[in-house]
Scaffold this active site. Structure first.
Site, mmCIF file in Angstrom:
data_model
loop_
_atom_site.group_PDB
_atom_site.id
_atom_site.type_symbol
_atom_site.label_atom_id
_atom_site.label_comp_id
_atom_site.label_asym_id
_atom_site.label_seq_id
_atom_site.Cartn_x
_atom_site.Cartn_y
_atom_site.Cartn_z
ATOM 1 C CG ASN A 1 99.138 22.070 60.849
ATOM 2 O OD1 ASN A 1 97.927 20.672 60.047
ATOM 3 N ND2 ASN A 1 99.650 21.428 62.434
ATOM 4 C CE LYS A 2 94.342 26.704 59.981
ATOM 5 N NZ LYS A 2 94.557 27.828 59.276
ATOM 6 N NE ARG B 1 89.085 23.204 59.471
ATOM 7 C CZ ARG B 1 89.628 22.492 61.014
ATOM 8 N NH1 ARG B 1 88.310 21.396 61.130
ATOM 9 N NH2 ARG B 1 91.129 21.876 61.127
ATOM 10 C CD GLN C 1 91.150 26.991 61.666
ATOM 11 O OE1 GLN C 1 91.948 27.537 62.979
ATOM 12 N NE2 GLN C 1 91.142 26.824 60.925
ATOM 13 C CG ASP D 1 96.777 21.417 55.967
ATOM 14 O OD1 ASP D 1 96.948 21.597 57.014
ATOM 15 O OD2 ASP D 1 96.070 21.051 54.915
#
Ligand code: MRU
Length: 343
Positions: free
Chosen positions: A247-248, A64, A196, A237
């Site tokens: 992004n996350k 990932r 993460q 991302d």
């Protein structure tokens, strides 16, 4: 057919298991992926036999992080070509494995173009991997001066060596500053629901000997209010033409509280993560993942309804600067930049 081995995270990180921990290994024509779901408890590599296995590994988060899934997909395309498989089927499976990170489609398209030109796909995958390493190095060089002696940084998710192929993106300045002997501290958001930050970033920083503190995502605003955070660095991302940063999940909240508290907010992104063809974050597909990811790690009420968007959009206006391999760019400067290696 040329082979290549890119299997070191790098001396900068000081990762004690060195050669064996780079998340993507291409050795003697075999693709091995570090199963990141099992970290930090176990370091297990799995051999990938075809592009469909790689697509599954991407979907299941064994591999990932935006750049890493691009590199893995490039090797998957190379294996398919070498083994006489159907490149169009492979491309379809890989491209749709996860929708949000631009690197995935970018890498697949680049491999298809290489095939159209009649060139060697293994060489091209190795080239993409090598470029990725070089971009991390450059991001680190440009970003390290942001870290002063005593700086307190905050990061979200994992935009580290595990998400890329070398020094990571958000972590690259940290590894370089650490190597230069600058003392600093990193607050690591745990990053619900897949953790993460807690499982991956904290593991990486521990291995590298970088002083850090794990916090609940919801503690970030309080620490900023207490004046305990000097800067935030996150990965991306996809960054669209207007500077919106996908992004996350949780990044947007962080950027909003950073602005409120006057804390600079940097987005580390290799130029392979820029998507200048897409106008704004609102045009990007946000991956929704299974609700079980939300409930599995907590004692949730049985059958409770869930939502699990994996990413969010941070408006470009909240970003202090983009930390790219081509230097520190102001939001308005993005549109003039193109990846140096494209399709
Ligand atoms: O769902 P993940 O773990 O793939 O999400 C990763 C992130 O959001 C990272 O910040 C991003 O991909 C940048 S990695 C250099």
């Amino acid at each position: 057919m040329a082979g290549c081995t890119v299997n070191r995270i790098n001396d900068y990180t000081g990762l004690s298991i060195g050669n064996d921990t780079a998340p993507i290994r291409w050795q003697q024509g075999e693709l091995w992926l570090l199963d990141q779901r099992r970290l930090p408890d176990e370091v297990v590599f799995e051999k990938q036999n075809d592009a469909f296995e790689v697509a599954r590994a991407i979907r299941e988060l064994k591999v990932r992080g935006a750049p890493a899934i691009g590199v893995a997909a490039a090797y998957a395309m190379a294996m398919t070509w070498r083994d006489g498989g159907d490149l169009v089927d492979a491309a379809g499976a890989l491209r749709t494995a996860r929708p949000t990170a631009v690197n995935l489609g970018w890498a697949v398209d680049r491999m298809l173009c290489t095939h159209t030109r009649g060139e060697d796909l293994v060489d091209e995958a190795c080239e993409i991997h090598a470029e990725d390493r070089a971009m991390c190095e450059a991001i680190g060089r440009h970003g390290a001066p942001l870290i002063k002696p005593g700086s307190r940084l905050l990061t979200h998710c994992n935009a580290g060596a595990l998400a890329v192929s070398h020094l990571g993106t958000a972590t690259a300045p940290m590894y370089m500053a650490h190597r230069a002997g600058i003392p600093f501290h990193v607050y690591v958001d745990e990053t619900r629901p897949v953790l993460q930050g807690a499982r991956l970033t904290s593991w990486e920083l521990s291995e590298a000997g970088i002083d850090h503190t794990l916090i609940c995502d919801s503690a970030a605003a309080h620490l900023m209010a207490e004046g305990e955070v000097d800067l935030v660095i996150v990965g991306a991302d996809r960054v669209t033409a207007n500077g919106d940063t996908v992004n996350k999940i949780g990044t947007r909240a962080l950027a909003i509280v950073a602005r409120y508290h006057g804390v600079p907010f940097y987005v580390a992104c290799p130029t392979s993560t820029l998507d200048l063809e897409t106008r704004a974050g609102a045009d990007v597909v946000i991956e929704e993942r299974a609700g079980t990811e939300v409930t599995d790690t907590i004692p949730a009420v049985s059958g409770v309804k869930t939502r699990n968007p994996a990413f969010d959009v941070t408006p470009g206006e909240l970003v202090t600067a983009y930390l790219t391999d081509q230097g520190l760019l102001a939001p308005g400067e993005l549109e003039r930049r193109k990846p140096e290696h494209g399709t």
